[in-house]
Motif scaffolding. Structure first.
Motif, PDB file in Angstrom:
ATOM      1  N   ILE A   3       0.861  -1.188   0.000  1.00  0.00           N
ATOM      2  CA  ILE A   3       0.000   0.000   0.000  1.00  0.00           C
ATOM      3  C   ILE A   3       0.891   1.230   0.000  1.00  0.00           C
ATOM      4  O   ILE A   3       1.875   1.300   0.739  1.00  0.00           O
ATOM      5  CB  ILE A   3      -0.931   0.010   1.223  1.00  0.00           C
ATOM      6  CG1 ILE A   3      -1.911  -1.162   1.143  1.00  0.00           C
ATOM      7  CG2 ILE A   3      -1.696   1.317   1.329  1.00  0.00           C
ATOM      8  CD1 ILE A   3      -2.790  -1.293   2.351  1.00  0.00           C
ATOM      9  N   THR A   4       0.552   2.184  -0.823  1.00  0.00           N
ATOM     10  CA  THR A   4       1.365   3.386  -0.941  1.00  0.00           C
ATOM     11  C   THR A   4       0.509   4.625  -0.713  1.00  0.00           C
ATOM     12  O   THR A   4      -0.715   4.595  -0.793  1.00  0.00           O
ATOM     13  CB  THR A   4       2.001   3.477  -2.334  1.00  0.00           C
ATOM     14  OG1 THR A   4       0.955   3.542  -3.321  1.00  0.00           O
ATOM     15  CG2 THR A   4       2.882   2.276  -2.610  1.00  0.00           C
ATOM     16  N   ALA A  93      -3.617   0.838  -3.385  1.00  0.00           N
ATOM     17  CA  ALA A  93      -3.073  -0.513  -3.533  1.00  0.00           C
ATOM     18  C   ALA A  93      -2.165  -0.557  -4.751  1.00  0.00           C
ATOM     19  O   ALA A  93      -2.455   0.051  -5.783  1.00  0.00           O
ATOM     20  CB  ALA A  93      -4.209  -1.518  -3.684  1.00  0.00           C
ATOM     21  N   GLU A  94      -1.061  -1.269  -4.647  1.00  0.00           N
ATOM     22  CA  GLU A  94      -0.139  -1.386  -5.773  1.00  0.00           C
ATOM     23  C   GLU A  94      -0.641  -2.369  -6.816  1.00  0.00           C
ATOM     24  O   GLU A  94      -0.313  -2.264  -7.988  1.00  0.00           O
ATOM     25  CB  GLU A  94       1.243  -1.797  -5.281  1.00  0.00           C
ATOM     26  CG  GLU A  94       1.979  -0.706  -4.512  1.00  0.00           C
ATOM     27  CD  GLU A  94       3.417  -1.073  -4.222  1.00  0.00           C
ATOM     28  OE1 GLU A  94       3.777  -2.251  -4.410  1.00  0.00           O
ATOM     29  OE2 GLU A  94       4.177  -0.182  -3.811  1.00  0.00           O
ATOM     30  N   ALA A  95      -1.453  -3.331  -6.403  1.00  0.00           N
ATOM     31  CA  ALA A  95      -2.003  -4.340  -7.312  1.00  0.00           C
ATOM     32  C   ALA A  95      -3.422  -4.670  -6.871  1.00  0.00           C
ATOM     33  O   ALA A  95      -3.807  -4.424  -5.728  1.00  0.00           O
ATOM     34  CB  ALA A  95      -1.139  -5.600  -7.319  1.00  0.00           C
ATOM     35  N   GLU A  97      -4.654  -7.394  -6.136  1.00  0.00           N
ATOM     36  CA  GLU A  97      -4.628  -8.350  -5.027  1.00  0.00           C
ATOM     37  C   GLU A  97      -4.453  -7.669  -3.674  1.00  0.00           C
ATOM     38  O   GLU A  97      -4.697  -8.262  -2.622  1.00  0.00           O
ATOM     39  CB  GLU A  97      -3.501  -9.362  -5.231  1.00  0.00           C
ATOM     40  CG  GLU A  97      -3.703 -10.300  -6.419  1.00  0.00           C
ATOM     41  CD  GLU A  97      -3.443  -9.625  -7.771  1.00  0.00           C
ATOM     42  OE1 GLU A  97      -2.814  -8.541  -7.780  1.00  0.00           O
ATOM     43  OE2 GLU A  97      -3.877 -10.180  -8.792  1.00  0.00           O
ATOM     44  N   ASP A  98      -4.014  -6.396  -3.693  1.00  0.00           N
ATOM     45  CA  ASP A  98      -3.793  -5.664  -2.444  1.00  0.00           C
ATOM     46  C   ASP A  98      -5.032  -4.902  -1.974  1.00  0.00           C
ATOM     47  O   ASP A  98      -5.008  -4.302  -0.892  1.00  0.00           O
ATOM     48  CB  ASP A  98      -2.644  -4.661  -2.614  1.00  0.00           C
ATOM     49  CG  ASP A  98      -1.325  -5.335  -2.938  1.00  0.00           C
ATOM     50  OD1 ASP A  98      -1.034  -6.373  -2.309  1.00  0.00           O
ATOM     51  OD2 ASP A  98      -0.600  -4.842  -3.821  1.00  0.00           O
ATOM     52  N   ASN A  99      -6.115  -4.936  -2.757  1.00  0.00           N
ATOM     53  CA  ASN A  99      -7.306  -4.183  -2.371  1.00  0.00           C
ATOM     54  C   ASN A  99      -7.861  -4.596  -1.005  1.00  0.00           C
ATOM     55  O   ASN A  99      -8.237  -3.733  -0.208  1.00  0.00           O
ATOM     56  CB  ASN A  99      -8.391  -4.310  -3.442  1.00  0.00           C
ATOM     57  CG  ASN A  99      -8.077  -3.483  -4.685  1.00  0.00           C
ATOM     58  OD1 ASN A  99      -7.131  -2.695  -4.689  1.00  0.00           O
ATOM     59  ND2 ASN A  99      -8.858  -3.663  -5.730  1.00  0.00           N
ATOM     60  N   PRO A 100      -7.948  -5.899  -0.671  1.00  0.00           N
ATOM     61  CA  PRO A 100      -8.427  -6.264   0.675  1.00  0.00           C
ATOM     62  C   PRO A 100      -7.554  -5.693   1.791  1.00  0.00           C
ATOM     63  O   PRO A 100      -8.062  -5.272   2.841  1.00  0.00           O
ATOM     64  CB  PRO A 100      -8.390  -7.796   0.652  1.00  0.00           C
ATOM     65  CG  PRO A 100      -8.568  -8.147  -0.793  1.00  0.00           C
ATOM     66  CD  PRO A 100      -7.795  -7.089  -1.537  1.00  0.00           C
ATOM     67  N   SER A 101      -6.247  -5.668   1.579  1.00  0.00           N
ATOM     68  CA  SER A 101      -5.354  -5.092   2.586  1.00  0.00           C
ATOM     69  C   SER A 101      -5.578  -3.595   2.719  1.00  0.00           C
ATOM     70  O   SER A 101      -5.494  -3.029   3.817  1.00  0.00           O
ATOM     71  CB  SER A 101      -3.892  -5.373   2.222  1.00  0.00           C
ATOM     72  OG  SER A 101      -3.615  -6.758   2.242  1.00  0.00           O
ATOM     73  N   LEU A 102      -5.865  -2.939   1.600  1.00  0.00           N
ATOM     74  CA  LEU A 102      -6.165  -1.506   1.621  1.00  0.00           C
ATOM     75  C   LEU A 102      -7.415  -1.235   2.460  1.00  0.00           C
ATOM     76  O   LEU A 102      -7.436  -0.317   3.291  1.00  0.00           O
ATOM     77  CB  LEU A 102      -6.367  -1.004   0.198  1.00  0.00           C
ATOM     78  CG  LEU A 102      -6.895   0.431   0.045  1.00  0.00           C
ATOM     79  CD1 LEU A 102      -5.878   1.431   0.559  1.00  0.00           C
ATOM     80  CD2 LEU A 102      -7.254   0.712  -1.405  1.00  0.00           C
ATOM     81  N   LEU A 103      -8.461  -2.043   2.262  1.00  0.00           N
ATOM     82  CA  LEU A 103      -9.688  -1.866   3.024  1.00  0.00           C
ATOM     83  C   LEU A 103      -9.457  -2.130   4.507  1.00  0.00           C
ATOM     84  O   LEU A 103     -10.032  -1.447   5.364  1.00  0.00           O
ATOM     85  CB  LEU A 103     -10.779  -2.785   2.484  1.00  0.00           C
ATOM     86  CG  LEU A 103     -11.236  -2.507   1.044  1.00  0.00           C
ATOM     87  CD1 LEU A 103     -12.264  -3.540   0.606  1.00  0.00           C
ATOM     88  CD2 LEU A 103     -11.797  -1.101   0.907  1.00  0.00           C
ATOM     89  N   ALA A 104      -8.610  -3.086   4.807  1.00  0.00           N
ATOM     90  CA  ALA A 104      -8.289  -3.381   6.202  1.00  0.00           C
ATOM     91  C   ALA A 104      -7.555  -2.206   6.850  1.00  0.00           C
ATOM     92  O   ALA A 104      -7.798  -1.868   8.018  1.00  0.00           O
ATOM     93  CB  ALA A 104      -7.452  -4.655   6.295  1.00  0.00           C
ATOM     94  N   PRO A 189      -5.971  -1.544  -9.346  1.00  0.00           N
ATOM     95  CA  PRO A 189      -5.769  -1.344  -7.912  1.00  0.00           C
ATOM     96  C   PRO A 189      -6.704  -0.254  -7.376  1.00  0.00           C
ATOM     97  O   PRO A 189      -7.030   0.705  -8.069  1.00  0.00           O
ATOM     98  CB  PRO A 189      -4.300  -0.919  -7.819  1.00  0.00           C
ATOM     99  CG  PRO A 189      -3.670  -1.427  -9.070  1.00  0.00           C
ATOM    100  CD  PRO A 189      -4.733  -1.339 -10.122  1.00  0.00           C
ATOM    101  N   GLY A 190      -7.110  -0.409  -6.137  1.00  0.00           N
ATOM    102  CA  GLY A 190      -8.029   0.536  -5.521  1.00  0.00           C
ATOM    103  C   GLY A 190      -7.329   1.645  -4.773  1.00  0.00           C
ATOM    104  O   GLY A 190      -6.100   1.688  -4.666  1.00  0.00           O
ATOM    105  N   ALA A 191      -8.137   2.553  -4.251  1.00  0.00           N
ATOM    106  CA  ALA A 191      -7.620   3.662  -3.454  1.00  0.00           C
ATOM    107  C   ALA A 191      -8.685   4.074  -2.452  1.00  0.00           C
ATOM    108  O   ALA A 191      -9.885   3.874  -2.672  1.00  0.00           O
ATOM    109  CB  ALA A 191      -7.231   4.841  -4.338  1.00  0.00           C
ATOM    110  N   ALA A 192      -8.241   4.654  -1.342  1.00  0.00           N
ATOM    111  CA  ALA A 192      -9.145   5.139  -0.305  1.00  0.00           C
ATOM    112  C   ALA A 192      -8.642   6.480   0.198  1.00  0.00           C
ATOM    113  O   ALA A 192      -7.430   6.689   0.333  1.00  0.00           O
ATOM    114  CB  ALA A 192      -9.223   4.135   0.845  1.00  0.00           C
TER     115      ALA A 192
END
Length: 208
Positions: A3-4, A93-95, A97-104, A189-192
């Motif tokens: 996550i960046t 998220a960088e990818a 697959e990182d979207n769930p980690s971003l939401l967390a 990749p997502g963003a918040a």
């Protein structure tokens, strides 16, 4: 967790400081809007201890604490001001697959900022997540979208609001917004982003 962040976050304590600094702002004058760039704008900003920093489409100002506020409007006109926003936290998220980690991560930081805002504003009138049964559907001129969109996109992902305590006090809204499809099946990749917004006192609020 990949996550960046492209901006420097404002800490919860910095939010406390900013909210305290805005306690005595003459909000009716803010809503009336500023004059266009020039000496008049400088004088208008000075009454709030603000300094204008950007004039493209909307006015951005720097407060005496170093924060950046954006005075938003409709259609590119500087007046009236529809709301004042302040960015606090964001991540991407960088990818895919990182979207769930971003939401967390968004879920982790959310209570820190709610607690900080509550230290100044008191307990929120409402606070919760996108899937709450009693999610507020009417917040004056603050658009929360349709229920169908919110359930499909989880957007706004989190929201807290504080109703005005006085006749000239603003409606304060803290929320996390997601890039489209961050919480759904997405090809990118997502963003918040978490921000606080100040709105004119709503004429009528339903359900709160």
């Amino acid at each position: 967790m990949a996550i960046t962040s492209s901006q420097q976050h404002r800490t919860p304590q910095e939010l406390v400081t900013e909210l305290r600094g805005l306690t005595d702002v003459d909000w009716p004058t803010v809503w009336s809007g500023p004059p266009y760039p020039g000496k008049g704008l400088d004088m208008w900003c000075a009454q709030f201890d603000w300094a204008p920093t950007s004039f493209e489409r909307v006015l951005q100002v720097r407060t005496d604490t170093g924060a950046t506020l954006t005075l938003n409007n409709v259609g590119g006109s500087w007046a009236p001001v529809t709301n004042v926003s302040h960015w606090l936290w964001g991540a991407g998220a960088e990818a895919v697959e990182d979207n769930p980690s971003l939401l967390a991560e968004a879920a982790r930081v959310w209570p820190l900022y709610v607690t900080a805002a509550s230290a100044v504003l008191g307990e929120p009138t409402w606070e919760g997540a996108w899937d709450a049964e009693d999610f507020p559907e009417n917040l004056g001129n603050h658009d929360v979208g349709s229920r169908g969109y919110r359930l499909a996109q989880q957007n706004p992902h989190r929201l807290a609001c504080w109703m005005p305590l006085g006749a000239s006090a603003p409606l304060v809204i803290l929320e996390i917004l997601l890039r489209a499809n961050t919480a759904a099946r997405s090809p990118r990749p997502g963003a918040a982003n978490l921000s606080v917004r100040f709105h004119p006192r709503p004429v009528e609020i339903g359900g709160l």
